[in-house]
Motif scaffolding. Sequence first.
Motif, PDB file in Angstrom:
ATOM      1  N   LYS A   1       0.834  -1.091  -0.105  1.00 58.61           N
ATOM      2  CA  LYS A   1      -0.010  -0.082   0.169  1.00 58.61           C
ATOM      3  C   LYS A   1       0.884   1.155   0.069  1.00 58.61           C
ATOM      4  CE  LYS A   1      -4.386  -1.405   0.108  1.00 58.61           C
ATOM      5  NZ  LYS A   1      -5.235  -1.405  -1.165  1.00 58.61           N
ATOM      6  N   PHE A   2       0.315   2.626  -0.690  1.00 60.63           N
ATOM      7  CA  PHE A   2       1.022   3.764  -0.452  1.00 60.63           C
ATOM      8  C   PHE A   2       1.404   4.168   0.770  1.00 60.63           C
ATOM      9  CE2 PHE A   2       0.715   8.468  -1.258  1.00 60.63           C
ATOM     10  CZ  PHE A   2       1.685   8.318  -1.918  1.00 60.63           C
ATOM     11  N   ASP A   3       2.450   4.366   1.140  1.00 61.00           N
ATOM     12  CA  ASP A   3       2.753   5.014   2.494  1.00 61.00           C
ATOM     13  C   ASP A   3       4.029   5.700   2.239  1.00 61.00           C
ATOM     14  OD1 ASP A   3       2.867   5.731   4.955  1.00 61.00           O
ATOM     15  OD2 ASP A   3       3.104   3.875   5.874  1.00 61.00           O
ATOM     16  N   PRO A   4       4.407   6.704   1.381  1.00 60.68           N
ATOM     17  CA  PRO A   4       5.721   7.323   1.382  1.00 60.68           C
ATOM     18  C   PRO A   4       6.756   7.687   2.619  1.00 60.68           C
ATOM     19  CG  PRO A   4       3.956   8.836   1.025  1.00 60.68           C
ATOM     20  CD  PRO A   4       3.205   7.603   1.077  1.00 60.68           C
ATOM     21  N   GLU A   5       6.074   7.966   3.647  1.00 63.95           N
ATOM     22  CA  GLU A   5       6.738   8.209   4.587  1.00 63.95           C
ATOM     23  C   GLU A   5       7.220   7.112   5.527  1.00 63.95           C
ATOM     24  OE1 GLU A   5       5.976  12.401   6.794  1.00 63.95           O
ATOM     25  OE2 GLU A   5       3.737  11.881   5.839  1.00 63.95           O
ATOM     26  N   SER A   6       6.734   5.982   5.143  1.00 60.74           N
ATOM     27  CA  SER A   6       7.114   4.840   5.811  1.00 60.74           C
ATOM     28  C   SER A   6       8.161   4.008   5.095  1.00 60.74           C
ATOM     29  CB  SER A   6       6.116   3.644   6.215  1.00 60.74           C
ATOM     30  OG  SER A   6       6.476   2.426   6.767  1.00 60.74           O
ATOM     31  N   VAL A   7       9.530   4.276   5.348  1.00 61.78           N
ATOM     32  CA  VAL A   7      10.585   4.028   4.422  1.00 61.78           C
ATOM     33  C   VAL A   7      11.824   3.276   5.295  1.00 61.78           C
ATOM     34  CG1 VAL A   7      12.469   5.128   3.067  1.00 61.78           C
ATOM     35  CG2 VAL A   7      10.498   6.101   3.054  1.00 61.78           C
ATOM     36  N   ALA A   8      11.964   1.886   4.559  1.00 60.52           N
ATOM     37  CA  ALA A   8      13.136   1.412   5.255  1.00 60.52           C
ATOM     38  C   ALA A   8      14.449   1.307   4.875  1.00 60.52           C
ATOM     39  CB  ALA A   8      12.506  -0.281   5.525  1.00 60.52           C
ATOM     40  N   LEU A   9      14.456   1.723   3.234  1.00 59.39           N
ATOM     41  CA  LEU A   9      15.496   1.593   2.482  1.00 59.39           C
ATOM     42  C   LEU A   9      16.477   2.643   2.957  1.00 59.39           C
ATOM     43  CD1 LEU A   9      15.728   1.643  -1.259  1.00 59.39           C
ATOM     44  CD2 LEU A   9      16.996   3.283  -0.162  1.00 59.39           C
ATOM     45  N   THR A  10      17.883   2.232   3.296  1.00 56.14           N
ATOM     46  CA  THR A  10      18.668   3.109   3.981  1.00 56.14           C
ATOM     47  C   THR A  10      19.751   3.674   3.146  1.00 56.14           C
ATOM     48  OG1 THR A  10      20.194   1.236   4.510  1.00 56.14           O
ATOM     49  CG2 THR A  10      18.502   1.706   6.025  1.00 56.14           C
ATOM     50  N   ALA A  11      19.954   4.692   3.491  1.00 61.00           N
ATOM     51  CA  ALA A  11      21.105   5.659   3.006  1.00 61.00           C
ATOM     52  C   ALA A  11      22.171   5.761   3.888  1.00 61.00           C
ATOM     53  CB  ALA A  11      20.586   7.122   2.203  1.00 61.00           C
ATOM     54  N   GLU A  12      23.232   5.112   3.604  1.00 61.85           N
ATOM     55  CA  GLU A  12      24.507   5.087   4.712  1.00 61.85           C
ATOM     56  C   GLU A  12      25.408   6.035   4.356  1.00 61.85           C
ATOM     57  OE1 GLU A  12      27.953   2.275   6.622  1.00 61.85           O
ATOM     58  OE2 GLU A  12      26.153   1.552   5.404  1.00 61.85           O
ATOM     59  N   LYS A  13      25.741   7.262   4.933  1.00 59.78           N
ATOM     60  CA  LYS A  13      26.832   7.904   4.637  1.00 59.78           C
ATOM     61  C   LYS A  13      28.258   7.358   4.585  1.00 59.78           C
ATOM     62  CE  LYS A  13      28.383  12.395   4.135  1.00 59.78           C
ATOM     63  NZ  LYS A  13      27.857  13.002   3.031  1.00 59.78           N
ATOM     64  N   ARG A  14      29.003   7.551   3.559  1.00 57.11           N
ATOM     65  CA  ARG A  14      30.203   6.618   3.240  1.00 57.11           C
ATOM     66  C   ARG A  14      31.158   7.602   2.332  1.00 57.11           C
ATOM     67  NH1 ARG A  14      30.120   0.497   1.396  1.00 57.11           N
ATOM     68  NH2 ARG A  14      28.829   0.497   3.278  1.00 57.11           N
ATOM     69  N   GLY A  15      32.159   8.143   3.177  1.00 56.41           N
ATOM     70  CA  GLY A  15      32.956   9.135   2.330  1.00 56.41           C
ATOM     71  C   GLY A  15      32.291  10.343   1.882  1.00 56.41           C
ATOM     72  N   ASN A  16      32.494  10.790   0.533  1.00 52.09           N
ATOM     73  CA  ASN A  16      31.712  12.100   0.086  1.00 52.09           C
ATOM     74  C   ASN A  16      30.256  11.629  -0.545  1.00 52.09           C
ATOM     75  OD1 ASN A  16      33.694  13.754   0.897  1.00 52.09           O
ATOM     76  ND2 ASN A  16      34.772  13.334  -1.035  1.00 52.09           N
ATOM     77  N   GLY A  17      29.920  10.329  -0.298  1.00 51.52           N
ATOM     78  CA  GLY A  17      28.622   9.858  -0.865  1.00 51.52           C
ATOM     79  C   GLY A  17      27.678   8.875   0.057  1.00 51.52           C
ATOM     80  N   TYR A  18      26.936   8.324  -0.607  1.00 52.19           N
ATOM     81  CA  TYR A  18      26.187   7.308   0.052  1.00 52.19           C
ATOM     82  C   TYR A  18      26.029   5.962  -0.383  1.00 52.19           C
ATOM     83  CZ  TYR A  18      24.334  11.670   2.007  1.00 52.19           C
ATOM     84  OH  TYR A  18      24.016  13.107   2.715  1.00 52.19           O
ATOM     85  N   VAL A  19      25.469   5.077   0.277  1.00 47.03           N
ATOM     86  CA  VAL A  19      25.368   3.604  -0.111  1.00 47.03           C
ATOM     87  C   VAL A  19      23.985   3.463   0.252  1.00 47.03           C
ATOM     88  CG1 VAL A  19      26.122   1.173  -0.009  1.00 47.03           C
ATOM     89  CG2 VAL A  19      27.856   3.092   0.269  1.00 47.03           C
ATOM     90  N   LEU A  20      23.178   2.858  -0.728  1.00 46.07           N
ATOM     91  CA  LEU A  20      21.817   2.669  -0.798  1.00 46.07           C
ATOM     92  C   LEU A  20      21.466   1.134  -0.703  1.00 46.07           C
ATOM     93  CD1 LEU A  20      20.353   5.113  -3.329  1.00 46.07           C
ATOM     94  CD2 LEU A  20      20.945   5.611  -0.900  1.00 46.07           C
ATOM     95  N   ASN A  21      20.866   0.547   0.497  1.00 46.95           N
ATOM     96  CA  ASN A  21      20.287  -0.692   0.431  1.00 46.95           C
ATOM     97  C   ASN A  21      18.901  -0.938   0.914  1.00 46.95           C
ATOM     98  OD1 ASN A  21      22.607  -2.417   0.570  1.00 46.95           O
ATOM     99  ND2 ASN A  21      23.496  -0.944   1.691  1.00 46.95           N
ATOM    100  N   GLY A  22      17.977  -1.808   0.212  1.00 49.31           N
ATOM    101  CA  GLY A  22      16.677  -2.050   0.429  1.00 49.31           C
ATOM    102  C   GLY A  22      15.900  -2.088  -0.836  1.00 49.31           C
ATOM    103  N   THR A  23      14.545  -2.152  -0.778  1.00 50.47           N
ATOM    104  CA  THR A  23      13.651  -2.541  -1.968  1.00 50.47           C
ATOM    105  C   THR A  23      12.579  -1.487  -2.165  1.00 50.47           C
ATOM    106  OG1 THR A  23      14.457  -4.828  -1.828  1.00 50.47           O
ATOM    107  CG2 THR A  23      12.292  -4.421  -3.158  1.00 50.47           C
ATOM    108  N   LYS A  24      12.372  -1.387  -3.243  1.00 51.67           N
ATOM    109  CA  LYS A  24      11.201  -0.333  -3.779  1.00 51.67           C
ATOM    110  C   LYS A  24      10.283  -1.057  -4.489  1.00 51.67           C
ATOM    111  CE  LYS A  24      12.332   3.624  -1.454  1.00 51.67           C
ATOM    112  NZ  LYS A  24      11.668   4.050  -0.586  1.00 51.67           N
TER     113      LYS A  24
END
Length: 371
Positions: free
Chosen positions: A130-153
């Motif tokens: 169901k549509f629930d845009p504020e319920s987010v489990a996909l993570t953005a981990e800070k790494r150096g000058n960027g980010y690493v994304l993990n999860g499923t959409k």
Amino acid sequence: MAKLIKTEEEILLSEAANGFLSQSAPVSRLREMRDRGATSDPVLWQEMAAAGWAGVLIPEACEGADMGHAAAHVLAREMGRNLTVSPFLSTAVMAATVLRQLQDEASATKMKAIAAGGLTYALALDETSKFDPESVALTAEKRGNGYVLNGTKRFVVDGGSADRVLVLAQGPEGLCLFDLANGAKGLQRDPLALIDSRDAADLIFEEVEVAGDALLGGEGAGYDLLRPALEAGQAALAAESTGLAEAAFAMTTDYLKERKQFGITIGSFQALQHRAAHLWCEIELTSSAILNAGRLLDEAPKSATLAVSVAKARATETAQKVVQEGVQMHGGIGMTDEFDMGFYMKRARVAAEWLGDYGYHAGVVAKMRGF
């Protein structure tokens, strides 16, 4: 109070769009795409971009038409009549609404590419059924000058064919919105077989590395940046659903005037007349809600939330009611694949779920009205 009457410019735009789509993208084009397994139509999108539709919400400074949300709704409504397959909602409406808020050189370059038909987007939001845009489990981990994304959409519309994807992720400081290439290393796209024969996919992020400039609007600002785009998309989708309902209704009333039973046309039966009249009233009420949402998005966007949810809820209910009645009034022929009504029913069902179903938007209305 918004003026709930189409302007002369909107009427002319509607007529021009109807003429173009009737010739270039009739329902038979969707049937042909379905039969050969195609879920996108890049040739048609280039034609639409040449007509200025891809830049409907893009500023003139970025080579767009900047016609506004009400005009976008006119185009979406005509697309609904013809069941047109295009990235219009994802790219020209929602992605463009995100990018025009940023006011930087990189976003201006992307908007120019969108207006020219050279860049398409998908929005990766949902993670559950169901549509629930504020319920987010996909993570953005800070790494150096960027980010690493993990999860499923899940259920990413245009996720299989779009050039880029806007991803909402849970970052160190809250929700973050990232803009990255759809073919980024570690990003897996699993196509979905939707009943309306459109492009959609689940996107799986496994150690997807993105540069720092992929973050839009700063850490924790993701949902604030995305919300106006969601409302723009919800209202435009409501307009498309209303166009769909109008076409299905016209198909049904034409059949009532032609089909004979016991030697007379079934349209003369009072019970069917009452049912058709009820559908007409529902479509007219929904049309007013669409006009109201478009006017508010153009004139007072920060006050448009209630109007947008009213429009999406009404359009969802109306479209499904019209196609269901259409199938019933056509009798056995309404259930066959050779008849177009089934295509309208399938699209109405998918559109009902995308960007929030009736229950979601009824909940928004109830909350805002103090219930």
